[in-house]
Design a protein around this motif. Structure first.
Motif, PDB file in Angstrom:
ATOM      1  N   SER A  80      17.667  -2.075   7.942  1.00 50.86           N
ATOM      2  CA  SER A  80      17.318  -3.248   7.652  1.00 50.86           C
ATOM      3  C   SER A  80      15.383  -2.730   8.536  1.00 50.86           C
ATOM      4  O   SER A  80      13.864  -3.028   8.137  1.00 50.86           O
ATOM      5  CB  SER A  80      17.324  -5.074   8.018  1.00 50.86           C
ATOM      6  N   ALA A  81      15.501  -2.296   9.356  1.00 53.78           N
ATOM      7  CA  ALA A  81      14.535  -2.059  10.357  1.00 53.78           C
ATOM      8  C   ALA A  81      13.722  -1.290   9.800  1.00 53.78           C
ATOM      9  O   ALA A  81      12.494  -0.843   9.503  1.00 53.78           O
ATOM     10  CB  ALA A  81      14.891  -1.588  12.097  1.00 53.78           C
ATOM     11  N   ALA A  82      14.668  -0.135   9.568  1.00 54.89           N
ATOM     12  CA  ALA A  82      14.484   1.090   9.040  1.00 54.89           C
ATOM     13  C   ALA A  82      13.869   1.060   7.689  1.00 54.89           C
ATOM     14  O   ALA A  82      12.721   1.970   7.386  1.00 54.89           O
ATOM     15  CB  ALA A  82      15.676   2.648   8.868  1.00 54.89           C
ATOM     16  N   VAL A  83      13.863   0.396   6.912  1.00 50.32           N
ATOM     17  CA  VAL A  83      13.565   0.097   5.226  1.00 50.32           C
ATOM     18  C   VAL A  83      12.332  -1.232   5.831  1.00 50.32           C
ATOM     19  O   VAL A  83      11.242  -0.733   4.709  1.00 50.32           O
ATOM     20  CB  VAL A  83      14.195  -1.315   4.044  1.00 50.32           C
ATOM     21  N   GLU A  84      11.738  -1.139   6.419  1.00 48.46           N
ATOM     22  CA  GLU A  84      10.727  -2.670   7.017  1.00 48.46           C
ATOM     23  C   GLU A  84       9.621  -1.573   7.241  1.00 48.46           C
ATOM     24  O   GLU A  84       8.945  -1.837   6.719  1.00 48.46           O
ATOM     25  CB  GLU A  84      10.987  -3.841   8.192  1.00 48.46           C
ATOM     26  N   GLY A  85      10.446  -0.223   8.148  1.00 47.63           N
ATOM     27  CA  GLY A  85       9.163   0.415   8.764  1.00 47.63           C
ATOM     28  C   GLY A  85       8.824   1.408   7.606  1.00 47.63           C
ATOM     29  O   GLY A  85       7.247   1.469   7.194  1.00 47.63           O
ATOM     30  N   THR A  86       9.936   1.570   6.409  1.00 50.37           N
ATOM     31  CA  THR A  86       9.211   1.894   5.349  1.00 50.37           C
ATOM     32  C   THR A  86       8.300   1.483   4.620  1.00 50.37           C
ATOM     33  O   THR A  86       7.130   2.331   3.715  1.00 50.37           O
ATOM     34  CB  THR A  86      10.112   2.968   4.163  1.00 50.37           C
ATOM     35  N   LEU A  87       8.171   0.637   4.090  1.00 49.90           N
ATOM     36  CA  LEU A  87       7.859  -0.853   3.356  1.00 49.90           C
ATOM     37  C   LEU A  87       6.745  -0.133   3.869  1.00 49.90           C
ATOM     38  O   LEU A  87       5.111  -1.088   3.394  1.00 49.90           O
ATOM     39  CB  LEU A  87       8.178  -1.449   3.251  1.00 49.90           C
ATOM     40  N   ILE A  88       6.238  -0.898   5.218  1.00 52.71           N
ATOM     41  CA  ILE A  88       4.801  -1.017   6.073  1.00 52.71           C
ATOM     42  C   ILE A  88       3.884   0.450   5.560  1.00 52.71           C
ATOM     43  O   ILE A  88       2.995   0.353   5.160  1.00 52.71           O
ATOM     44  CB  ILE A  88       5.487  -1.088   7.644  1.00 52.71           C
ATOM     45  N   SER A  89       4.754   1.145   5.876  1.00 50.45           N
ATOM     46  CA  SER A  89       4.199   2.891   5.748  1.00 50.45           C
ATOM     47  C   SER A  89       3.341   2.883   4.772  1.00 50.45           C
ATOM     48  O   SER A  89       2.297   3.509   3.669  1.00 50.45           O
ATOM     49  CB  SER A  89       5.166   3.726   5.762  1.00 50.45           C
ATOM     50  N   VAL A  90       4.047   2.106   2.864  1.00 46.10           N
ATOM     51  CA  VAL A  90       3.592   2.700   2.190  1.00 46.10           C
ATOM     52  C   VAL A  90       2.699   1.263   1.295  1.00 46.10           C
ATOM     53  O   VAL A  90       2.253   2.184   0.846  1.00 46.10           O
ATOM     54  CB  VAL A  90       4.939   1.899   0.334  1.00 46.10           C
ATOM     55  N   ALA A  91       2.804   0.299   2.307  1.00 41.28           N
ATOM     56  CA  ALA A  91       1.842  -0.741   1.969  1.00 41.28           C
ATOM     57  C   ALA A  91       0.902  -0.207   2.753  1.00 41.28           C
ATOM     58  O   ALA A  91      -0.826   0.303   1.815  1.00 41.28           O
ATOM     59  CB  ALA A  91       2.718  -1.792   3.034  1.00 41.28           C
ATOM     60  N   GLY A  92       0.516   0.765   3.677  1.00 44.35           N
ATOM     61  CA  GLY A  92      -1.068   1.409   4.161  1.00 44.35           C
ATOM     62  C   GLY A  92      -1.358   2.373   3.124  1.00 44.35           C
ATOM     63  O   GLY A  92      -2.698   3.019   2.985  1.00 44.35           O
ATOM     64  N   LEU A  93      -0.360   3.032   1.963  1.00 47.11           N
ATOM     65  CA  LEU A  93      -1.338   4.030   1.298  1.00 47.11           C
ATOM     66  C   LEU A  93      -1.346   3.152  -0.004  1.00 47.11           C
ATOM     67  O   LEU A  93      -2.673   3.757  -0.388  1.00 47.11           O
ATOM     68  CB  LEU A  93       0.232   5.049   1.270  1.00 47.11           C
ATOM     69  N   ILE A  94      -0.957   2.306   0.172  1.00 44.94           N
ATOM     70  CA  ILE A  94      -1.098   1.303  -1.374  1.00 44.94           C
ATOM     71  C   ILE A  94      -2.894   0.932  -1.171  1.00 44.94           C
ATOM     72  O   ILE A  94      -3.757   0.730  -1.579  1.00 44.94           O
ATOM     73  CB  ILE A  94      -1.129   0.263  -1.751  1.00 44.94           C
ATOM     74  N   ILE A  95      -3.630   0.965   0.400  1.00 37.48           N
ATOM     75  CA  ILE A  95      -4.139  -0.221   0.723  1.00 37.48           C
ATOM     76  C   ILE A  95      -5.231   1.282   0.899  1.00 37.48           C
ATOM     77  O   ILE A  95      -6.284   0.523   0.212  1.00 37.48           O
ATOM     78  CB  ILE A  95      -4.028  -0.535   2.360  1.00 37.48           C
ATOM     79  N   ILE A  96      -5.041   2.052   0.984  1.00 35.96           N
ATOM     80  CA  ILE A  96      -5.691   3.719   1.111  1.00 35.96           C
ATOM     81  C   ILE A  96      -6.666   3.557  -0.424  1.00 35.96           C
ATOM     82  O   ILE A  96      -7.781   3.924  -0.389  1.00 35.96           O
ATOM     83  CB  ILE A  96      -5.542   4.350   2.246  1.00 35.96           C
ATOM     84  N   TYR A  97      -5.665   3.793  -1.404  1.00 37.82           N
ATOM     85  CA  TYR A  97      -5.806   3.917  -2.815  1.00 37.82           C
ATOM     86  C   TYR A  97      -6.811   2.930  -2.927  1.00 37.82           C
ATOM     87  O   TYR A  97      -7.870   3.300  -3.855  1.00 37.82           O
ATOM     88  CB  TYR A  97      -4.446   4.000  -3.577  1.00 37.82           C
ATOM     89  N   GLU A  98      -6.990   1.692  -2.715  1.00 35.80           N
ATOM     90  CA  GLU A  98      -7.374   0.396  -3.057  1.00 35.80           C
ATOM     91  C   GLU A  98      -8.879   0.810  -2.798  1.00 35.80           C
ATOM     92  O   GLU A  98      -9.488   0.489  -3.254  1.00 35.80           O
ATOM     93  CB  GLU A  98      -6.692  -1.116  -2.814  1.00 35.80           C
ATOM     94  N   ALA A  99      -8.595   0.707  -1.274  1.00 36.27           N
ATOM     95  CA  ALA A  99     -10.393   0.841  -0.516  1.00 36.27           C
ATOM     96  C   ALA A  99     -10.984   2.229  -1.088  1.00 36.27           C
ATOM     97  O   ALA A  99     -12.494   1.976  -1.124  1.00 36.27           O
ATOM     98  CB  ALA A  99     -10.205   1.197   0.754  1.00 36.27           C
ATOM     99  N   ILE A 100     -10.318   3.300  -1.451  1.00 36.63           N
ATOM    100  CA  ILE A 100     -11.223   4.281  -1.874  1.00 36.63           C
ATOM    101  C   ILE A 100     -11.945   4.840  -3.714  1.00 36.63           C
ATOM    102  O   ILE A 100     -13.054   4.440  -3.696  1.00 36.63           O
ATOM    103  CB  ILE A 100     -10.064   5.652  -1.975  1.00 36.63           C
ATOM    104  N   ASN A 101     -10.696   3.571  -4.123  1.00 35.59           N
ATOM    105  CA  ASN A 101     -11.121   2.918  -5.064  1.00 35.59           C
ATOM    106  C   ASN A 101     -12.502   2.131  -5.686  1.00 35.59           C
ATOM    107  O   ASN A 101     -13.316   2.201  -6.438  1.00 35.59           O
ATOM    108  CB  ASN A 101     -10.259   2.132  -6.115  1.00 35.59           C
ATOM    109  N   ASN A 102     -12.406   1.538  -4.611  1.00 35.70           N
ATOM    110  CA  ASN A 102     -13.393   0.166  -3.916  1.00 35.70           C
ATOM    111  C   ASN A 102     -14.547   0.823  -3.676  1.00 35.70           C
ATOM    112  O   ASN A 102     -16.164   0.376  -3.469  1.00 35.70           O
ATOM    113  CB  ASN A 102     -13.561  -0.745  -2.969  1.00 35.70           C
TER     114      ASN A 102
END
Length: 327
Positions: A80-102
């Motif tokens: 469970s913790a491994a999946v959670e950590g992976t999802l957090i990292s993926v969310a960070g990548l999505i945020i960077i994409y959205e910020a650059i697009n902005n």
């Protein structure tokens, strides 16, 4: 078992809170159009998904031992913790994409005052829930709860940073601040994800917990009994909220089975009194050998062959060795 059920109940509450906070952040993003607030909302999406996974993993780990799982189902918490950590990292990548697009396609931000208030409320609730989760997780040896709590605390810190950025944006009116704040906290979020994944892998691979071992060493040295001539081959395995301890305890060879068991019971009581009932012990008793006399502090030993020379202080390294100690 009672602690496991307590962990499960708390995780359900945390997941419910995460859903409510996610909705609040979506409202704030809808009102303002801020990509920084979207950053916070996306991380809350991870909170919701990870919370649901955490509930399931704690439900599985709460199951009693069976023939197929003689050590219980606690390893589900590490997954469970491994999946959670992976999802957090993926969310960070999505945020960077959205910020650059902005940055490339800036848009007007409005009603920042309402957005700041809503996001600030979620920060306070997150922090309180996170602290309670971490404290309960440490008390009950639950990696899933600790991971959830740290995630909520990190969410709070990133939210505070985002609020500061939004206040600057509100005062200075520079639109690029919105994206800059989002990118900065995206990297913080990704680092948090890495740390959670790293700790879960350590649990799955049964990596030695040095802090726990050191605490064990201090406790054993402080409460060492006269008949505990040697202590070695110590292994501690984390299985969710349960700790499994294997070790060899050397006692005088002339003790009968019942007398040797008294020493093992004393060790068991000492460990469980310090670490709680979630600690399971498997102790193998060894009889002392001739070379043990040199390190044995027993005063009235009737069969001593060699004089006492030096007491060996137990350390994290030598109690993990698979051989008996001698000078």
């Amino acid at each position: 078992m009672q602690k496991v059920l307590q962990n499960l109940r708390l995780q359900k509450i945390v997941t419910t809170v995460a859903i409510v906070l996610f909705i609040m952040k979506l409202v704030a993003w809808y009102l303002t159009g801020s990509v920084a607030i979207l950053t916070d909302a996306l991380e809350s999406t991870v909170n919701v998904i990870a919370g649901l996974i955490g509930v399931y993993s704690l439900y599985v780990s709460a199951k009693p031992k069976d023939l197929d799982h003689p050590y219980g189902h606690g390893k589900a918490e590490f997954i469970s913790a491994a999946v959670e950590g992976t999802l957090i990292s993926v969310a960070g990548l999505i945020i960077i994409y959205e910020a650059i697009n902005n940055f490339i396609h800036p848009h007007k931000i409005q009603k920042l005052d309402y957005g700041i208030i809503l996001v600030a409320i979620t920060a306070v609730i997150n922090y309180v829930a996170g602290v309670y989760c971490v404290n309960t997780g440490k008390k009950n040896n639950s990696l899933a709860l600790i991971a959830s709590g740290k995630h909520l605390q990190t969410d709070t810190y990133s939210t505070i940073g985002i609020i500061i950025g939004l206040i600057l944006l509100y005062i200075l009116k520079y639109s690029w601040i919105d994206s800059a704040v989002a990118i900065l906290f995206a990297f913080i979020i990704m680092f948090t994800g890495y740390r959670i994944v790293r700790s879960s892998i350590a649990g799955i691979m049964d990596e030695a917990d040095e802090a726990l071992m050191e605490k064990m060493v201090v406790m054993l040295n402080a409460n060492r009994r006269e008949n505990w001539i040697d202590f070695h081959n110590l292994r501690i395995i984390k299985n969710g909220g349960t700790l499994h301890l294997d070790c060899h305890l050397t006692v005088p060879w002339y003790l009968n089975v019942h007398e040797a068991h008294v020493e093992i019971d004393a060790l068991s009581y000492l460990v469980k009194n310090e670490f709680g009932e979630s600690m399971e012990l498997f102790v193998h008793s060894d009889g002392c050998l001739d070379f043990s006399c040199n390190i044995c502090t027993k005063q009235d030993c009737p069969v001593r062959k060699h004089p006492f020379e030096k007491k060996i202080e137990w350390t994290m390294r030598n109690i993990s060795a698979d051989t008996k100690h001698h000078l």
